[in-house]
Design an enzyme around this catalytic site. Structure first.
Site, short mmCIF file in Angstrom:
data_model
loop_
_atom_site.label_atom_id
_atom_site.label_comp_id
_atom_site.label_asym_id
_atom_site.label_seq_id
_atom_site.Cartn_x
_atom_site.Cartn_y
_atom_site.Cartn_z
N GLY A 188 0.90 -1.36 -0.04
CA GLY A 188 -0.08 -0.06 0.09
C GLY A 188 0.72 1.18 0.14
N GLY A 189 0.45 2.30 0.63
CA GLY A 189 0.83 3.59 0.82
C GLY A 189 2.31 3.61 1.44
N GLY A 221 21.89 11.20 -31.45
CA GLY A 221 21.74 11.71 -30.15
C GLY A 221 22.10 11.16 -29.01
N ALA A 222 22.54 9.87 -29.03
CA ALA A 222 22.90 9.06 -27.77
C ALA A 222 24.43 9.86 -27.53
CB ALA A 222 22.72 7.67 -28.06
#
Length: 507
Positions: free
Chosen positions: A162-163, A397-398
């Site tokens: 859960g949280g 771009g890498a």
């Protein structure tokens, strides 16, 4: 007083301790003893008890309220810790329990020392209702306030559902133990009820799942003893806070040691594979390094090591996995690691051998643009010393993203076999000379000729040096010495970002 303290130290009952051991788990105090230097633990609020009423709680008010908090030392340096005691209320968080954690977190931030949480709890204490949930809110707020200020390490030694799982997710490092620790927002029963999927707790949120598939866990180990020993080792590589530098050691390994083995480890042929971890081991002190997220996004290696006794973070493309391409997961992994290094004054060494970003519909539709930009943003924002070495190839771009000089690397070196280009020669020739190749009497011969022409004109090792994009072409045998001397020169580097509340990185 001594009787009360003895009762708090002993815990709820021998039977509860035996049940904990039967699951293959240590008690909270046994874990703290493994983490901290012998005799150094100072407990805070040992006799704290809850004051909740109803649902039988008024009849059960054990000391510590299910969490042990305090501080001690690891290799002589102060470390704060809290440990859930699963023997008491299953380690579930109530109001008093949360208040103890809030206090120790505040103390860690004020003292400027790392915080380690030993997590083994069943979530919020249902009997206390919304008060328990508010306790988690206070933890999350402090996790965020401490982010980039002190190192925060979460060690998962039991269930976390859960949280409660969001606190570890907000920390710098997450350790897990196979078979005994799990993390998930909704458990297997809820998953089955909502989606019809059947899965075990470990299959849904076990250590290997988070270390290899989700990327939530940075480290996974087979037993608690090894896990906690590795936490101690990690702490030895980190500073106390963001105002200090990482600890240095006197190295046995010479800073001028030559690295001729690199000539054999890295093939000159750009399409042949190799394990970049062998390169890292050859470069760093005593071949020792601590790889982060070794099982997730393995096409990029992120690891902590020492060069001449000083801690560095190393980011390296891994040609043995997916040819070392960058993709969504590798970009996010690298970005997180670079940001951590920058937050805690750890210089960054980048070893580049990248053919580009991974093409594909899935990558594009899942946001490789915005998620790949995270790595670019992290490097551009980093003010620590940064040195990059192009081992073989750096395309498209890498190349820019992998800490090129154009985005702020302080020093950029390349080996003599390097190729820096928009793309590989084969692809470039097919695009530039498409018409000439198609119209040639022998298209294949023409294509090979154009590939050779492109490689000769634009991809020779000194093309980038001539244009000031690389500082020097170095002999691979000199790489360790060059890195050590460069980092020594950059020790006093001071760079300031423009005044702003905070950046708005791509999400």
């Amino acid at each position: 007083m001594h009787v009360l303290r003895e009762q708090a130290m002993r815990g709820p009952s021998e039977r509860a301790t035996e049940a904990q051991h039967a699951k293959g788990k240590l008690t909270a105090r046994e874990r703290i003893e493994l983490l901290l230097d012998p005799g150094s633990f100072n407990e805070v609020e040992q006799l704290r008890r809850h004051r909740a009423q109803g649902f039988g709680l008024e009849a059960k008010k054990p000391y510590t309220d299910g969490v042990i908090t305090g501080w001690g030392t690891v290799e002589g340096r102060t470390v704060f810790v809290y440990a859930h005691d699963f023997r008491i209320f299953g380690g579930a968080l109530g109001e008093a329990h949360a208040t103890k954690i809030h206090k120790i977190m505040d103390m860690a931030i004020a003292a400027g020392a790392p915080l380690v949480s030993l997590n083994d709890g069943a979530g919020a204490r249902i009997q206390e209702g919304v008060s328990a949930l508010a306790g988690y809110g206070g933890i999350f707020q402090r996790n965020t306030r401490a982010s980039g200020v002190i190192p925060q390490i979460s060690v998962m030694l039991g269930p976390c559902a859960g949280g409660a799982a969001y606190s570890p997710a907000l920390t710098d490092f997450v350790f897990m133990v196979r078979e005994t620790s799990q993390m998930f927002i909704t458990g297997p029963d809820v998953v089955k009820a909502v989606t019809g999927e059947e899965i075990t707790q470990n299959g849904l949120g076990g250590a290997d799942v988070h270390a290899e598939t989700s990327g939530v866990a940075h480290f996974a180990y087979d037993d608690e003893e090894t896990c906690i020993a590795e936490v101690r080792y990690l702490l030895s590589m980190l500073p106390q806070n963001n105002r200090e530098n990482p600890p240095t050691v006197v190295p046995d390994d010479s800073p001028d040691r030559a690295t001729p083995a690199l000539l054999d480890l890295v093939p000159a042929d750009a399409v042949r594979s190799y394990d970049v971890r062998s390169v890292i081991e050859e470069l760093v002190d005593d071949e020792e390094h601590m790889e982060v997220h070794s099982g997730w996004a393995a096409n990029l290696v992120c690891t902590l090591a020492r060069l001449d006794g000083r801690v560095v973070g190393i980011v390296a493309n891994q040609p043995s996995v997916m040819a070392g391409v960058l993709d969504i997961d590798a970009s996010e992994k690298g970005a997180r690691f670079v940001q951590m290094c920058d937050a805690f004054s750890i210089p960054i060494v980048t070893l580049v051998d990248v053919p580009g970003f991974l093409p594909g519909v899935g990558q594009e539709h899942h946001g490789v643009i915005r998620r790949g930009a995270k790595l670019l943003y992290a490097y551009c924002n980093a003010t620590v010393p940064r040195i990059s070495v192009i081992l073989r190839k750096a395309y498209g771009g890498a190349y820019i993203v992998m800490d090129s000089q154009s985005i702020g690397a302080d020093l950029t070196y390349a080996w003599p076999t390097n190729e820096i280009a928009v793309m590989g020669a084969e692809g470039a020739a097919n695009v530039i000379f498409r018409r000439q190749i198609a119209e040639a009497p022998d298209p294949e011969a023409e294509r090979l000729q154009k590939i050779k022409e492109y490689r000769t004109e634009l991809m020779h090792p000194y093309y980038a040096v001539e244009r000031g994009l690389v500082d020097d072409v170095i002999d691979p045998s000199d790489t360790r010495r060059v890195l050590v001397r460069g980092l020594e020169m950059l020790r006093a580097k001071h760079a300031e970002l423009p005044a702003r509340k905070h950046g708005n990185p791509p999400q």
